[in-house]
Design a protein around this motif. Structure first.
Motif, short mmCIF file in Angstrom:
data_model
loop_
_atom_site.label_atom_id
_atom_site.label_comp_id
_atom_site.label_asym_id
_atom_site.label_seq_id
_atom_site.Cartn_x
_atom_site.Cartn_y
_atom_site.Cartn_z
N TYR A 65 0.85 -1.20 0.00
CA TYR A 65 0.00 0.00 0.00
C TYR A 65 0.88 1.24 0.00
CZ TYR A 65 -3.94 -2.98 1.26
OH TYR A 65 -4.91 -3.95 1.25
N ALA A 66 0.50 2.21 -0.81
CA ALA A 66 1.18 3.52 -0.80
C ALA A 66 0.16 4.54 -0.32
CB ALA A 66 1.65 3.88 -2.20
N VAL A 67 0.52 5.32 0.71
CA VAL A 67 -0.39 6.34 1.25
C VAL A 67 0.19 7.72 0.96
CG1 VAL A 67 -1.67 7.14 3.28
CG2 VAL A 67 -0.88 4.75 3.16
N ASP A 68 -0.64 8.58 0.39
CA ASP A 68 -0.20 9.96 0.09
C ASP A 68 -1.46 10.76 -0.24
OD1 ASP A 68 1.00 12.31 -1.20
OD2 ASP A 68 2.82 11.11 -1.38
N SER A 69 -1.41 12.06 0.08
CA SER A 69 -2.52 12.92 -0.33
C SER A 69 -2.41 13.20 -1.83
CB SER A 69 -2.45 14.25 0.42
OG SER A 69 -1.24 14.91 0.08
N TRP A 70 -1.23 12.97 -2.38
CA TRP A 70 -0.89 13.32 -3.77
C TRP A 70 -1.24 14.77 -4.07
CZ3 TRP A 70 -1.54 7.97 -3.12
CH2 TRP A 70 -0.42 7.22 -3.52
N GLN A 71 -0.88 15.61 -3.10
CA GLN A 71 -1.01 17.05 -3.29
C GLN A 71 0.34 17.73 -3.11
OE1 GLN A 71 -4.11 18.17 -0.52
NE2 GLN A 71 -5.68 17.90 -2.10
N GLY A 72 1.26 17.03 -2.44
CA GLY A 72 2.57 17.62 -2.15
C GLY A 72 2.56 18.32 -0.81
N ASP A 73 3.72 18.83 -0.44
CA ASP A 73 3.85 19.58 0.81
C ASP A 73 4.95 20.62 0.62
OD1 ASP A 73 6.40 18.36 1.32
OD2 ASP A 73 5.36 16.59 2.08
N SER A 99 -0.88 -4.44 -5.32
CA SER A 99 -0.54 -3.09 -4.81
C SER A 99 -1.71 -2.12 -4.97
CB SER A 99 0.68 -2.58 -5.59
OG SER A 99 0.74 -1.18 -5.51
N THR A 100 -1.92 -1.27 -3.94
CA THR A 100 -3.02 -0.30 -3.95
C THR A 100 -2.52 1.06 -3.50
OG1 THR A 100 -4.50 -2.08 -3.26
CG2 THR A 100 -5.36 0.15 -3.05
N LEU A 101 -2.95 2.10 -4.18
CA LEU A 101 -2.63 3.47 -3.75
C LEU A 101 -3.79 3.98 -2.89
CD1 LEU A 101 -1.21 5.11 -7.04
CD2 LEU A 101 -0.11 3.53 -5.44
N LEU A 102 -3.48 4.41 -1.67
CA LEU A 102 -4.51 4.98 -0.78
C LEU A 102 -4.34 6.50 -0.78
CD1 LEU A 102 -4.33 2.57 2.31
CD2 LEU A 102 -5.98 2.54 0.42
N ARG A 103 -5.26 7.18 -1.45
CA ARG A 103 -5.11 8.63 -1.55
C ARG A 103 -5.81 9.30 -0.37
NH1 ARG A 103 -6.24 12.63 -6.70
NH2 ARG A 103 -4.72 14.17 -5.98
N MET A 104 -5.05 9.57 0.64
CA MET A 104 -5.60 10.17 1.88
C MET A 104 -4.45 10.63 2.78
SD MET A 104 -6.81 6.61 3.70
CE MET A 104 -7.74 6.09 2.29
N MET A 105 -4.81 11.30 3.87
CA MET A 105 -3.77 11.70 4.83
C MET A 105 -3.30 10.45 5.59
SD MET A 105 -3.59 14.77 4.07
CE MET A 105 -2.50 15.51 5.28
N PHE A 106 -2.06 10.48 6.05
CA PHE A 106 -1.49 9.32 6.74
C PHE A 106 -2.40 8.89 7.90
CE2 PHE A 106 3.02 11.08 5.66
CZ PHE A 106 2.86 10.68 4.34
N GLU A 107 -2.83 9.90 8.65
CA GLU A 107 -3.64 9.63 9.85
C GLU A 107 -4.93 8.87 9.50
OE1 GLU A 107 -3.62 12.76 12.50
OE2 GLU A 107 -4.82 11.65 13.95
N ASP A 108 -5.53 9.26 8.37
CA ASP A 108 -6.79 8.61 7.97
C ASP A 108 -6.57 7.17 7.49
OD1 ASP A 108 -8.11 10.96 8.55
OD2 ASP A 108 -7.81 11.76 6.54
N ALA A 109 -5.33 6.85 7.13
CA ALA A 109 -5.06 5.49 6.63
C ALA A 109 -4.83 4.50 7.78
CB ALA A 109 -3.84 5.51 5.71
N PHE A 136 5.99 8.31 13.01
CA PHE A 136 6.62 7.12 13.62
C PHE A 136 5.79 6.61 14.78
CE2 PHE A 136 9.49 4.93 16.49
CZ PHE A 136 10.26 4.17 15.64
N GLU A 137 5.41 7.50 15.68
CA GLU A 137 4.73 7.05 16.90
C GLU A 137 3.34 6.50 16.61
OE1 GLU A 137 5.18 10.33 19.59
OE2 GLU A 137 7.25 9.75 20.06
N LYS A 138 2.63 7.13 15.64
CA LYS A 138 1.28 6.65 15.32
C LYS A 138 1.31 5.30 14.61
CE LYS A 138 -1.63 10.52 15.72
NZ LYS A 138 -1.90 11.84 15.21
#
Ligand SMILES: C[S@@+](CC[C@H](N)C(=O)[O-])C[C@H]1O[C@@H](n2cnc3c(N)ncnc32)[C@H](O)[C@@H]1O
Length: 335
Positions: A65-73, A99-109, A136-138
């Protein structure tokens, strides 16, 4: 070590910072055989696609799984929708089976994964100290007994990056090694059962880091050179297309100039014919006046001749067109 280090990456984009670690990505997958892999921060997918390529070529049953907002920072820069669309199509085509791309904030994943389930986690999101510590902690409770966490950018000490500082906090808490090239990659064996081959690598690193860091820097640099070569080839093709386009424009302009030459030549010929006709007419009028026996007064005869001369002069006013004709001919004869 194994031959996975010398694989050629299938996906190398213009986002270069991770590319030097691609051989390590190939190696760590084939060496630790993770059952579940998660990446936090994927962007154009250089690191993630290397993990997936290794899963595929090592014929493993890993789910990715890849997690990213795909908006950048602020650090990666903001980017457009096309980045996600392109990577998603590539991922589905090549690795859609596992493989799956999860387009969301890390916290929501977080809720997508059970505690104790992730064997390999790559953290490469926002790089401030607070952000990386929070990631890391979450995510630590999600790690399995075999869990390994990779942290990118542990060697960057500018632009507000704080991973180096966080790395200093955790590197001694777990068995670890650090590859300092390509912005630095920290490797932490956070599970109680460190995969055997990784355990050996960490032991070698602890006794003498130089052979390990030099080997991974060398194979990493080979990858970066391959990437630079591919980028140079793309730029070459782009410039070549541009040259061809400009060449077509020049050809079209020359065709236009040739057509104008023909038009100017026709006009010039018409002017010459007209000149000759006018001249013949003058002679005829002069003859008629002569043969008319000079009946009128001398002054009438002279003013008639002056009138004729003026007409000849006006017919010659078109003569300036001739130099234009000459230069257009010169232009087209240069082909
Ligand atoms: C440094 S880039 C990842 C680079 C990538 N690993 C590579 O191989 O080139 C960081 C990415 O993390 C994403 N990101 C940062 N913080 C995030 C968050 N809290 N939730 C979701 N995405 C985040 C950004 O959108 C960006 O695409």
């Amino acid at each position: 070590m194994d031959s996975s280090l010398f694989r050629v990456p299938d996906r190398l984009t213009d986002v270069a910072p991770w590319q030097g670690h691609i051989p390590f990505a190939f190696w760590v997958i084939s060496a630790t055989k993770p059952r579940l892999l998660v990446e936090l921060g994927t962007h154009k997918g250089d690191s993630y696609s290397a993990f997936c390529q290794s899963v595929s070529e090592s014929d493993l049953a890993t789910t990715c799984y890849a997690v990213d907002s795909w908006q950048g920072d602020e650090h990666a820069g903001l980017y457009g929708e096309e980045v996600f669309q392109e990577l998603n199509a590539y991922n589905q085509r090549k690795y859609g089976g596992f493989s799956t791309l999860l387009r969301m904030m890390f916290e929501d994943a977080l809720s997508y994964f059970n505690d104790g389930s992730i064997d390999l986690l790559h953290i490469d999101g926002y790089h401030s100290y607070e952000a990386v510590r929070e990631d890391f902690e979450k995510w630590l409770p999600k790690m399995s007994d075999r869990g390994v966490i990779l942290l990118h950018d542990v060697a960057v000490r500018e632009r507000g990056f704080g991973v180096w500082k966080f790395w200093a906090d955790v590197a001694e808490r777990f068995p670890s090694l650090e590859l300092p090239h390509s912005n630095g990659l920290g490797v932490l064996a956070v599970g109680s059962e460190v995969p055997e081959r990784l355990s050996q690598l960490i032991a070698s690193f602890k006794s003498d880091p130089a052979p390990i860091t030099s080997l991974f820097a060398a194979v990493g640099s080979r990858c970066q050179l391959i990437a630079e070569g591919q980028r140079a080839k793309l730029e070459f093709n782009r410039l070549n297309d541009e040259i061809n386009r400009m060449g077509n424009e020049v050809t079209a302009e020359r065709d236009r100039a040739e057509k104008l030459t023909v038009t100017v030549a026709t006009l010039s010929e018409q002017i010459s014919i007209r000149d000759e006709l006018v001249h013949a007419q003058e002679l005829r009028i002069e003859q008629l006046i002569e043969s008319s026996g000079q009946n009128g007064p001398e002054s009438d005869f002279e003013s008639l001749k002056a009138l004729i001369r003026r007409r000849v002069v006006s017919s010659k006013l078109l003569a300036p067109a001739r130099p234009i004709l000459t230069s257009v001919r010169e232009l087209t004869s240069r082909r």
